[in-house]
Design a protein around this motif. Sequence first.
Motif, PDB file in Angstrom:
ATOM      1  N   HIS A   9     -28.279 -22.263 -17.936  1.00 52.51           N
ATOM      2  CA  HIS A   9     -29.096 -21.624 -18.790  1.00 52.51           C
ATOM      3  C   HIS A   9     -28.954 -19.922 -18.537  1.00 52.51           C
ATOM      4  O   HIS A   9     -29.894 -19.074 -18.294  1.00 52.51           O
ATOM      5  N   PRO A  10     -27.825 -19.378 -18.744  1.00 54.80           N
ATOM      6  CA  PRO A  10     -27.523 -17.885 -18.951  1.00 54.80           C
ATOM      7  C   PRO A  10     -28.379 -17.318 -19.590  1.00 54.80           C
ATOM      8  O   PRO A  10     -28.358 -16.082 -19.429  1.00 54.80           O
ATOM      9  N   GLU A  11     -28.563 -18.015 -20.885  1.00 53.04           N
ATOM     10  CA  GLU A  11     -29.492 -17.095 -21.920  1.00 53.04           C
ATOM     11  C   GLU A  11     -30.808 -16.890 -21.472  1.00 53.04           C
ATOM     12  O   GLU A  11     -31.490 -15.892 -22.246  1.00 53.04           O
ATOM     13  N   ARG A  12     -31.172 -17.296 -20.196  1.00 47.27           N
ATOM     14  CA  ARG A  12     -32.438 -16.982 -19.522  1.00 47.27           C
ATOM     15  C   ARG A  12     -32.343 -15.786 -18.520  1.00 47.27           C
ATOM     16  O   ARG A  12     -33.468 -15.110 -18.201  1.00 47.27           O
ATOM     17  N   ARG A  13     -31.131 -15.215 -18.410  1.00 48.08           N
ATOM     18  CA  ARG A  13     -30.916 -14.319 -17.498  1.00 48.08           C
ATOM     19  C   ARG A  13     -30.210 -13.114 -18.202  1.00 48.08           C
ATOM     20  O   ARG A  13     -29.579 -12.232 -17.366  1.00 48.08           O
ATOM     21  N   LEU A  14     -30.338 -13.001 -19.336  1.00 51.99           N
ATOM     22  CA  LEU A  14     -29.833 -11.736 -20.258  1.00 51.99           C
ATOM     23  C   LEU A  14     -30.497 -10.392 -19.802  1.00 51.99           C
ATOM     24  O   LEU A  14     -31.965 -10.582 -19.737  1.00 51.99           O
TER      25      LEU A  14
ATOM     26  N   ARG B   8     -32.435  -7.110 -21.390  1.00 50.08           N
ATOM     27  CA  ARG B   8     -33.516  -7.134 -22.579  1.00 50.08           C
ATOM     28  C   ARG B   8     -32.687  -7.334 -23.944  1.00 50.08           C
ATOM     29  O   ARG B   8     -31.455  -6.712 -24.073  1.00 50.08           O
TER      30      ARG B   8
ATOM     31  N   SER C 248     -25.019 -12.364 -18.605  1.00 49.00           N
ATOM     32  CA  SER C 248     -25.646 -12.857 -17.578  1.00 49.00           C
ATOM     33  C   SER C 248     -25.308 -12.341 -16.318  1.00 49.00           C
ATOM     34  O   SER C 248     -25.945 -12.186 -15.208  1.00 49.00           O
ATOM     35  N   ARG C 249     -23.995 -11.945 -16.142  1.00 49.48           N
ATOM     36  CA  ARG C 249     -23.217 -11.814 -14.785  1.00 49.48           C
ATOM     37  C   ARG C 249     -22.785 -10.399 -14.515  1.00 49.48           C
ATOM     38  O   ARG C 249     -22.726 -10.042 -13.526  1.00 49.48           O
TER      39      ARG C 249
END
Length: 424
Positions: A37-42, A44, A130-131
């Motif tokens: 779930h990288p979309e949860r760590r973007l 803003r 995300s990284r």
Amino acid sequence: MTSPGSDAILSRLMGLHPKVIDLVLTRVETLLAALGHPERRLPRVIHVAGTNGKGSTQAMIRAGLEAGGDRVHAYTSPHLARFHERIRLAGELIPEPMLADLLEECEAANAGQPITFFEITTCAAFLAFSRVPADWTLLEVGLGGRLDATNVVDQPALTVITPVSIDHQQYLGETLAEIAGEKAGILKRGVRCVVGPQEEDGLAVIEAKAARLGAPLFVHGQHWHVAEDRGRMIYQDETGLLDLPLPNLPGPHQIQNAGAAVAALRLLGRDAAACEAAVSRAEWPARMQRLRRGPLAETAPGIELWLDGGHNPAGGQAVAATLARLPARETHLICGMLNTKDVKGYMRPLAAQAARLWAVSIPDEPNTLPAEATRDAALAVGLAAEAAPSVAAALARIVDQAPQARVLICGSLYLAGQILRDNG
């Protein structure tokens, strides 16, 4: 040229495409889950949808944020010259080694399951975002909004809907209201949305969806206004008036795009300097771009050469309005289009602005409209037209007939991308 690493992987990913393109989120949601779930760590997120102007508007928002020192990720599509343009990390295009590694990671996690090229490459972009540390992530919708692969972020900081018009009817619906409903799918409960100029039917749909979700709207003509006045761009909302330079992206339609970008920046608390940077520093190729260098320009030294990737009726209207504002000069169009577009609708507003259209097929594009069909469409709307075997051949004939003409290469982003690759 792109290195063989990402090229080879991208080619393999094309082979995963489902036999039928059905707009759903299940494939991308499954892959994102497998990737953690990288979309949860973007950082803003600002999510931008619309038929026309979303890329330009996003570019202006990015310019305004970066002027204040913020680091900004940006995701756009399609690319023009190379795939790397789609993923911008903290202001820079994604480097080749990272792109290749991310694509391979997504390919392995997907494990051979059917998935569209856009879906799996969107997942790769989310992994990258995300990284790499940044302050913002700007996401441009690929198609529609409600079922677009980018629409998996539950709580963006802001959404933007640029003008909605008829396009991609085979996926989004036949009426403006149906298409606006798909674009309004990016609205989220409680999240503010900047709304650009809309037709009445489209705006009604957006407003109804926002009311159901409790999503505050900031609507052109109601909450913010923008206009050109004596060579300046005047923007006004409830917090005051801004006297800004005209957008550096050419064309009167860019004033409304700039207005939406300024409205977004104002909602985010940015100052007048950020708003001025948005309209004066943004870069967005193939949107009424002047070509001054490269092999094509060198073969036609007396020609004023332009490039634009607009391809639907609203895009044709925008191009026609831009041409009408330029100093008077005999104008020729070199046009190549896809067979999925409303070709006559695109050309109709251009008929009054051009002396002749030279129709070409788009090389190496399976969905190109044959040059002869493009020529016939132009003739049907009253535009003098001839078919030519290539852009270079058409330009050579124009040089022979009108060596001081203005020439616009237009009709498709795919054609524009080829021109930039070969003549950038």
